[in-house]
Design an enzyme around this catalytic site. Sequence first.
Site, PDB file in Angstrom:
ATOM      1  N   GLY A 141       5.142   2.728   1.928  1.00  0.00           N
ATOM      2  CA  GLY A 141       6.462   2.598   1.328  1.00  0.00           C
ATOM      3  C   GLY A 141       7.478   1.856   2.170  1.00  0.00           C
ATOM      4  O   GLY A 141       8.687   2.064   2.008  1.00  0.00           O
ATOM      5  N   SER A 142       7.028   0.950   3.044  1.00  0.00           N
ATOM      6  CA  SER A 142       8.019   0.214   3.843  1.00  0.00           C
ATOM      7  C   SER A 142       8.827  -0.747   2.947  1.00  0.00           C
ATOM      8  O   SER A 142      10.014  -0.978   3.190  1.00  0.00           O
ATOM      9  CB  SER A 142       7.370  -0.529   5.015  1.00  0.00           C
ATOM     10  OG  SER A 142       6.557  -1.576   4.560  1.00  0.00           O
ATOM     11  N   ASN A 186       5.280  -8.180  -8.533  1.00  0.00           N
ATOM     12  CA  ASN A 186       4.451  -7.683  -7.413  1.00  0.00           C
ATOM     13  C   ASN A 186       4.704  -8.506  -6.164  1.00  0.00           C
ATOM     14  O   ASN A 186       5.089  -9.675  -6.246  1.00  0.00           O
ATOM     15  CB  ASN A 186       2.968  -7.776  -7.798  1.00  0.00           C
ATOM     16  CG  ASN A 186       2.058  -7.206  -6.721  1.00  0.00           C
ATOM     17  OD1 ASN A 186       2.358  -6.164  -6.123  1.00  0.00           O
ATOM     18  ND2 ASN A 186       0.945  -7.875  -6.450  1.00  0.00           N
ATOM     19  N   LYS A 188      -7.144   4.680 -18.372  1.00  0.00           N
ATOM     20  CA  LYS A 188      -5.902   4.075 -17.857  1.00  0.00           C
ATOM     21  C   LYS A 188      -4.813   4.109 -18.925  1.00  0.00           C
ATOM     22  O   LYS A 188      -3.651   4.376 -18.647  1.00  0.00           O
ATOM     23  CB  LYS A 188      -6.195   2.628 -17.446  1.00  0.00           C
ATOM     24  CG  LYS A 188      -4.990   1.916 -16.895  1.00  0.00           C
ATOM     25  CD  LYS A 188      -5.295   0.516 -16.445  1.00  0.00           C
ATOM     26  CE  LYS A 188      -6.146   0.519 -15.207  1.00  0.00           C
ATOM     27  NZ  LYS A 188      -5.860  -0.571 -14.275  1.00  0.00           N
ATOM     28  N   MET A 212      -1.868   0.244  -5.730  1.00  0.00           N
ATOM     29  CA  MET A 212      -3.219  -0.289  -5.580  1.00  0.00           C
ATOM     30  C   MET A 212      -4.048  -0.238  -6.872  1.00  0.00           C
ATOM     31  O   MET A 212      -5.219   0.125  -6.844  1.00  0.00           O
ATOM     32  CB  MET A 212      -3.948   0.466  -4.453  1.00  0.00           C
ATOM     33  CG  MET A 212      -3.228   0.399  -3.122  1.00  0.00           C
ATOM     34  SD  MET A 212      -2.946  -1.283  -2.548  1.00  0.00           S
ATOM     35  CE  MET A 212      -4.580  -1.658  -1.928  1.00  0.00           C
ATOM     36  N   ARG A 213      -3.409  -0.555  -8.008  1.00  0.00           N
ATOM     37  CA  ARG A 213      -4.166  -0.572  -9.267  1.00  0.00           C
ATOM     38  C   ARG A 213      -3.744  -1.762 -10.113  1.00  0.00           C
ATOM     39  O   ARG A 213      -2.585  -2.177 -10.030  1.00  0.00           O
ATOM     40  CB  ARG A 213      -3.834   0.625 -10.168  1.00  0.00           C
ATOM     41  CG  ARG A 213      -3.973   1.830  -9.642  1.00  0.00           C
ATOM     42  CD  ARG A 213      -3.815   3.073 -10.428  1.00  0.00           C
ATOM     43  NE  ARG A 213      -4.407   4.055  -9.576  1.00  0.00           N
ATOM     44  CZ  ARG A 213      -5.680   4.396  -9.628  1.00  0.00           C
ATOM     45  NH1 ARG A 213      -6.452   3.928 -10.553  1.00  0.00           N
ATOM     46  NH2 ARG A 213      -6.159   5.247  -8.766  1.00  0.00           N
ATOM     47  N   LEU A 214      -4.683  -2.214 -10.930  1.00  0.00           N
ATOM     48  CA  LEU A 214      -4.331  -3.258 -11.897  1.00  0.00           C
ATOM     49  C   LEU A 214      -3.516  -2.618 -13.014  1.00  0.00           C
ATOM     50  O   LEU A 214      -3.772  -1.472 -13.404  1.00  0.00           O
ATOM     51  CB  LEU A 214      -5.595  -3.878 -12.494  1.00  0.00           C
ATOM     52  CG  LEU A 214      -6.398  -4.787 -11.575  1.00  0.00           C
ATOM     53  CD1 LEU A 214      -7.646  -5.286 -12.294  1.00  0.00           C
ATOM     54  CD2 LEU A 214      -5.558  -5.965 -11.104  1.00  0.00           C
ATOM     55  N   ILE A 215      -2.541  -3.357 -13.514  1.00  0.00           N
ATOM     56  CA  ILE A 215      -1.709  -2.858 -14.616  1.00  0.00           C
ATOM     57  C   ILE A 215      -2.436  -3.160 -15.933  1.00  0.00           C
ATOM     58  O   ILE A 215      -2.922  -4.272 -16.150  1.00  0.00           O
ATOM     59  CB  ILE A 215      -0.323  -3.543 -14.575  1.00  0.00           C
ATOM     60  CG1 ILE A 215       0.388  -3.254 -13.248  1.00  0.00           C
ATOM     61  CG2 ILE A 215       0.530  -3.131 -15.764  1.00  0.00           C
ATOM     62  CD1 ILE A 215       0.760  -1.830 -12.996  1.00  0.00           C
ATOM     63  N   HIS A 261       2.712  -9.725  -2.629  1.00  0.00           N
ATOM     64  CA  HIS A 261       1.366  -9.812  -2.055  1.00  0.00           C
ATOM     65  C   HIS A 261       1.453 -10.499  -0.691  1.00  0.00           C
ATOM     66  O   HIS A 261       2.122 -11.527  -0.549  1.00  0.00           O
ATOM     67  CB  HIS A 261       0.451 -10.609  -3.010  1.00  0.00           C
ATOM     68  CG  HIS A 261      -0.960 -10.646  -2.527  1.00  0.00           C
ATOM     69  ND1 HIS A 261      -1.829  -9.582  -2.671  1.00  0.00           N
ATOM     70  CD2 HIS A 261      -1.648 -11.614  -1.864  1.00  0.00           C
ATOM     71  CE1 HIS A 261      -2.987  -9.891  -2.127  1.00  0.00           C
ATOM     72  NE2 HIS A 261      -2.908 -11.117  -1.631  1.00  0.00           N
TER      73      HIS A 261
HETATM   74  C1  GRF Z   1       2.542  -4.772   1.310  1.00  0.00           C
HETATM   75  O1  GRF Z   1       2.000  -5.562   2.328  1.00  0.00           O
HETATM   76  C2  GRF Z   1       2.484  -5.501  -0.006  1.00  0.00           C
HETATM   77  O2  GRF Z   1       2.553  -6.878   0.122  1.00  0.00           O
HETATM   78  C3  GRF Z   1       1.130  -5.094  -0.545  1.00  0.00           C
HETATM   79  O3  GRF Z   1       0.978  -3.753  -0.143  1.00  0.00           O
HETATM   80  C4  GRF Z   1       1.707  -3.529   1.056  1.00  0.00           C
HETATM   81  C5  GRF Z   1       2.542  -2.306   0.849  1.00  0.00           C
HETATM   82  O4  GRF Z   1       3.136  -1.874   2.036  1.00  0.00           O
HETATM   83  N1  GRF Z   1       1.062  -5.294  -1.965  1.00  0.00           N
HETATM   84  P1  GRF Z   1       4.234  -0.742   2.020  1.00  0.00           P
HETATM   85  O5  GRF Z   1       3.611   0.510   1.380  1.00  0.00           O
HETATM   86  O6  GRF Z   1       5.422  -1.229   1.260  1.00  0.00           O
HETATM   87  O7  GRF Z   1       4.538  -0.486   3.473  1.00  0.00           O
END
Ligand code: GRF
Length: 201
Positions: A14-15, A109, A67, A92-95, A111
Amino acid sequence: MAKSKIAVFASGTGSNYDAIINQINTGTLDCEVALLICDKPEAEVIKKAKINQTPVFTFNPKQYESKALFEKEIVFELKQRDIEWIILAGYMRLIGPTLLSEYESRIVNIHPSLLPAFPGKDAIGQAFEAGVRVTGVTIHFVDEGMDTGEIIDQEAVRVDLDDTRLTLQQKVQKVEHRLYPQTIQKLITNQNRAIERGTKA
Ligand code: GRF
């Protein structure tokens, strides 16, 4: 105009959620994180949400037959709170089609690579192993594919010869934490302008 309400979807640390909250608190991002959606009841991000008093909807996907069924519940939660934007931050899932059809062009999103290079899991590790000297961050609209939607913004990060996976990750995250709130603000501003003009953003 009322503040735009966003929901952050996250599964991990969650950073990026924190970076969004920080920018809201300092006044550079004008919206409200009205909901955190998390598919891992023990994830670190939930503790962060509690500290910030963000309402949380946690669910365990294994307890649903499909889903479509858990996404229906998510849609219900989103509509209850008038959520306009879905912000994926380490979800960590496809929508699936249920959410995509309800929030067309409203799901974003982040990435940690310059897409289309290094899609999928551990993009920073993939870039490091490939030995590229430039990688970066991509923010894109979400479609049914894995990191394939229309690109909204990108920023490059240099990979120096003395970088380790860890230092590269720190550099990429630093960019993420600045670029994501900035881009969300741009999307909201464009949407508000379109509403004022009576057109679609
Ligand atoms: C990030 O690097 C983002 O780009 C990817 O997942 C990571 C999530 O990090 N999709 P955090 O949980 O926000 O620290």
